[in-house]
Design an enzyme around this catalytic site. Structure first.
Site, PDB file in Angstrom:
ATOM      1  NE  ARG A  77      -2.430  -1.227   3.470  1.00  0.00           N
ATOM      2  CZ  ARG A  77      -2.904  -0.955   4.677  1.00  0.00           C
ATOM      3  NH1 ARG A  77      -4.037  -0.295   4.782  1.00  0.00           N
ATOM      4  NH2 ARG A  77      -2.286  -1.329   5.768  1.00  0.00           N
ATOM      5  CG  ASP A 125     -26.533  -3.807  10.660  1.00  0.00           C
ATOM      6  OD1 ASP A 125     -27.606  -3.196  10.830  1.00  0.00           O
ATOM      7  OD2 ASP A 125     -25.572  -3.747  11.446  1.00  0.00           O
ATOM      8  CB  CYS A 175      -6.835  -0.492   0.776  1.00  0.00           C
ATOM      9  SG  CYS A 175      -5.806   0.546  -0.265  1.00  0.00           S
ATOM     10  CE  LYS A 194      -4.223   3.360   4.210  1.00  0.00           C
ATOM     11  NZ  LYS A 194      -5.584   3.853   4.012  1.00  0.00           N
ATOM     12  CB  CYS A 238     -25.269   5.011   8.713  1.00  0.00           C
ATOM     13  SG  CYS A 238     -24.430   3.450   8.346  1.00  0.00           S
ATOM     14  CG  HIS A 266     -22.025   9.558   5.618  1.00  0.00           C
ATOM     15  ND1 HIS A 266     -23.387   9.286   5.552  1.00  0.00           N
ATOM     16  CD2 HIS A 266     -21.401   8.380   5.482  1.00  0.00           C
ATOM     17  CE1 HIS A 266     -23.549   7.983   5.381  1.00  0.00           C
ATOM     18  NE2 HIS A 266     -22.371   7.416   5.334  1.00  0.00           N
TER      19      HIS A 266
END
Ligand code: GLN
Ligand code: ZN
Length: 754
Positions: free
Chosen positions: A16, A599, A516, A19, A726, A694
């Site tokens: 990664r 869920d 990721c 990233k 959420c 969010h």
């Protein structure tokens, strides 16, 4: 010679690296030059890796700092006007498009077909203009050529680019932008040709969708326009069959077509039958979407048949870009050796492609060692005791028609539940998780590394649960949750406790930008050796007289976010998971938990690409959910949660799940979805999310009250719950308390005006 190529390679790096480099640049702990250098190193490494594996044509342009669609937006000069950026885009501006800035929210992000990869959605308005605005692609092509790489630039095709975008001006039809965008594509192609590029790959994955006729109708003229002064064009399709358009595709003025014969196996012979003499056919036969080792014998048989008719016009490739699988299996040192021998990540898939091409050209003897290995792996998988569990298979096949039915209809159940729960009107609750603080993550990491004892870890998590319960009681919520502090991730938590799952250490796949995911691997029959959540829920319930929700992840979500075995049907795997969850549900009930939430965040994203396959999928998916939830008494209340607002088209399936209560995401769409629920006469209880978790913004009571008034206009008040849209794990406690306090106040006001 049988040519090999790939459609794209993962760009994040085996460790990664991308990233880390991008995030360091964002934080300001590294500069642009350092980031550029990392990108260059990664590209060079991935090209060399492919060349050294023996891949003939190597993709360039599959690299992106954030997303390949955003790269196209930069290349085409189509950045949304609201940002006010002039071409050429700087790297800093590129990231602002992806992440937003002080003035502008980020471009919208959405799922790339049925993958877990998210792209940035192009925005089109009446004044969208296109112009060749970035040199990145051309620079990368030069970079590859200088390194002696046989570069095949990759572009997202004009139809797919437009189709996946969104109109932001009323009355605009994005297909009408085609004449404006084509000249830029022509410029790009002629520049690539001038750079000495022989082949260019143009991706048109939308051809695998149920594409409206108006779009299909533009295909021939579009490619006639593009092919006039261009390198040879390989038109690439993937993720599903395009056999419906076979004549259209074969008549296109392009030099080659790529088809995905993993997802659409019937395409192989259909395409080869009367294939034009002047075109190559690239067949994607190594699965770019999953991690299982290729069955060389089966593949070779198909390829031999194709080579007979196509000769050297046959090319061999992975089914789609390898972006969707982890980079390198060789790094996995802890994985069970036997299981590891069944797998292939991107790097191993290169060898498979090359081996298959050699085998089809020179015969099986030329690939004897690989052939033997593949055979051995295949046999060990078929007969492995790791995979097969007789009790599990028998349990699935013994399921009878009524085994997915609650004992009574909803009206009766809800009355029985209410008699026990005695909830007020407009009950308040949350979706499950509370803030995953740094302390929680540290404790989990320390426990995993063996630095924190089981007992110490348990008491740390119990402390978190106590805190969550205290806060909820203080706020006056009606149905409490334990907060999910002990869960790293809603799928991984269960996968780690179920048999039939294993985990890689570095099997990362890009989800969006620098993010990721490391999907669990489902390799065998699934069984639950012991209860997975009961002790936590029992403890949480012991702290309060209010009902405590048990919290589980549903079979479809677990399936959808894992790499799933390919030796039995997905529907059967889903049913195995459902039975494990069913046992957990019953254990929770026995432990005195009266409300259990399961869920199904991923139910909708599991929908097949083609509509003709929807009904079948929904039938088994809904059945799996019902099997998981139907063993309880009438008095036990089943909740489910889904975090999206686009399901007006699958409402009958949602209703068929027959959860007593469903909580959904509605706040961002201003409750639009509820109109659909209202019109459909959705029969059971609904908790429309009243605020967007969010955003760090604390929602005010007036906004939430407004939303609930809208809800009350279409849904019977006695069916309504109040909750966020959420889980709250990404938020901080201060905002959460403030937000929930306002939310509870809304309930009080509604009750007062009932
Ligand atoms: N119960 C989960 C949570 O609250 C649900 C998350 C989700 O739907 N993505 O975190
Ligand atoms: Zn959610």
């Amino acid at each position: 010679m049988t040519i090999t190529h790939t459609l794209g390679f993962p760009r994040i790096g085996a460790q990664r690296e991308l990233k880390q480099a991008v995030e360091a640049y964002w934080k300001g702990s590294s500069n642009e030059a350092e980031l550029l250098a990392t990108g260059k190193t990664l590209r060079a490494r991935h090209w060399a890796l492919q060349r050294d594996a023996g891949i003939d044509l190597i993709p360039v342009g599959d690299f992106a700092w954030y997303d390949q669609m955003l790269n196209m937006t930069a290349l085409l000069g189509a950045t949304p006007a609201r940002f006010g950026f002039n071409a050429p885009l700087t790297l800093a501006q590129y990231f602002q498009l992806a992440r937003g800035n002080e003035q502008q929210p980020a471009m919208e992000m959405t799922k790339w077909f049925d993958t877990n990869y998210h792209y940035l959605v192009p925005e089109f308005s009446n004044d969208t203009a296109f112009s060749l605005s970035s040199d990145w692609l051309f620079d990368e092509v030069r970079e590859a050529q200088d390194a002696g790489i046989n570069a095949k630039p990759v572009l997202i095709g004009p139809l797919t680019y437009l189709y996946l975008g969104k109109e932001k001006s009323a009355g605009l039809n994005r297909l009408d932008l085609l004449p404006k965008i084509l000249p830029v594509y022509q410029q790009i192609l002629s520049r690539l040709k001038a750079q000495g590029v022989e082949w260019v790959q143009i991706d048109e994955p939308i051809l695998a969708l149920d594409l409206p006729a108006a779009w299909l109708g533009k295909l021939s003229t579009t490619y006639a326009a593009l092919a006039s002064n261009a390198p040879k064009i390989l038109l690439a399709t993937y993720f599903e069959s395009v056999v419906a358009h076979i004549e259209l595709l074969q008549a296109l003025p392009v030099a080659g077509l790529h088809i995905d014969i993993v997802r659409g196996p019937e395409q192989a012979s259909a395409f080869a039958r009367h294939y034009p003499e002047n075109k190559i056919l690239s067949v994607g036969i190594v699965d770019g979407r999953n991690i299982w080792r290729n069955n060389l014998a089966a593949s070779l048989q198909i390829l031999e048949g194709l080579r007979e008719t196509l000769g050297e016009r046959l090319w061999v490739a992975p089914s789609c870009s390898l972006l969707h699988v982890p980079v390198d299996l060789a790094q996995e040192v802890k994985l069970d050796k036997t299981i590891k021998s069944w797998l292939a990540f991107a790097t191993q898939k290169l060898d498979e492609v090359v081996t298959l091409a050699r085998g089809v050209q020179h015969g099986k003897a030329s690939i004897a060692p690989q052939w033997a290995q593949s055979l051995k792996a295949g046999e060990s998988r078929v007969y492995s005791p790791l995979i097969f569990k007789r009790e599990v298979r028998q349990r699935v096949s013994a399921l009878r028609a009524g085994d997915d039915q609650r004992s009574s209809p909803f009206a009766q159940r809800i009355a029985a539940q209410q008699a026990q729960l005695k909830l007020p009107a407009y009950p308040t609750t949350t979706i499950g998780s509370f803030p995953q603080t740094a302390e929680i993550r540290q404790a989990r990491a320390a426990h995993k590394q063996g630095k924190l004892s089981d007992a110490a870890y348990q008491s740390a998590m119990q402390g978190e649960i106590r805190h969550a319960v205290q806060v909820q009681e203080k706020l006056g919520l009606d149905v409490l949750v334990h907060g999910e502090a002990e869960r790293n991730d809603m799928v991984e938590y269960f996968g780690e406790q179920l048999q039939g799952f294993c985990f890689s250490e570095l099997g990362w796949v890009q989800s969006y930008g620098s993010r990721c995911v490391k999907p669990p691997i489902i390799y065998g029959d699934i069984a639950r050796p012991k209860a997975m959540t009961v002790e936590w829920s029992r403890y949480a319930q012991s702290l309060t007289d209010k009902p405590m929700k048990g919290m589980l992840t549903g079979p479809i979500t677990i399936l959808q976010w894992s790499f799933v075995r390919n030796d039995i049907l997905r529907a059967e795997v889903a049913m195995q998971i459902a039975l494990a969850i069913r046992d957990e549900v019953q254990d929770l009930e026995r432990a005195g938990i009266r409300i259990i939430q399961i869920d199904e965040a991923a139910l909708r994203e599991g929908l097949p690409i083609k509509r003709r396959d929807w009904a079948h999928y929904l039938a088994w998916a809904v059945r799996a959910f019902r099997v998981a939830t139907s063993a309880v008494a009438d008095t036990t209340q089943i909740h489910t949660h889904m975090c999206y607002s686009e399901f007006s088209d699958i409402l009958p399936a949602i209703a068929a799940m027959d959860a007593d209560v469903i909580t959904i995401e509605t706040s961002r769409s201003d409750m639009e979805l509820l109109d659909a629920f209202g019109a459909f006469n959705y029969p059971n209880d609904i908790g429309p999310g009243v605020y967007d978790i969010h955003s760090p913004r604390v929602p005010n009571a007036a906004d939430m009250l407004h939303l609930m008034h809208k809800a009350r206009a279409v849904i019977a008040p006695e069916r309504l719950w109040i909750n966020p849209d959420c889980g709250l794990k990404t938020r901080g406690w201060v905002e959460v308390e403030a937000a929930l306090q306002n939310m509870v106040q809304v309930a009080h006001e509604l009750r007062a005006t009932a």
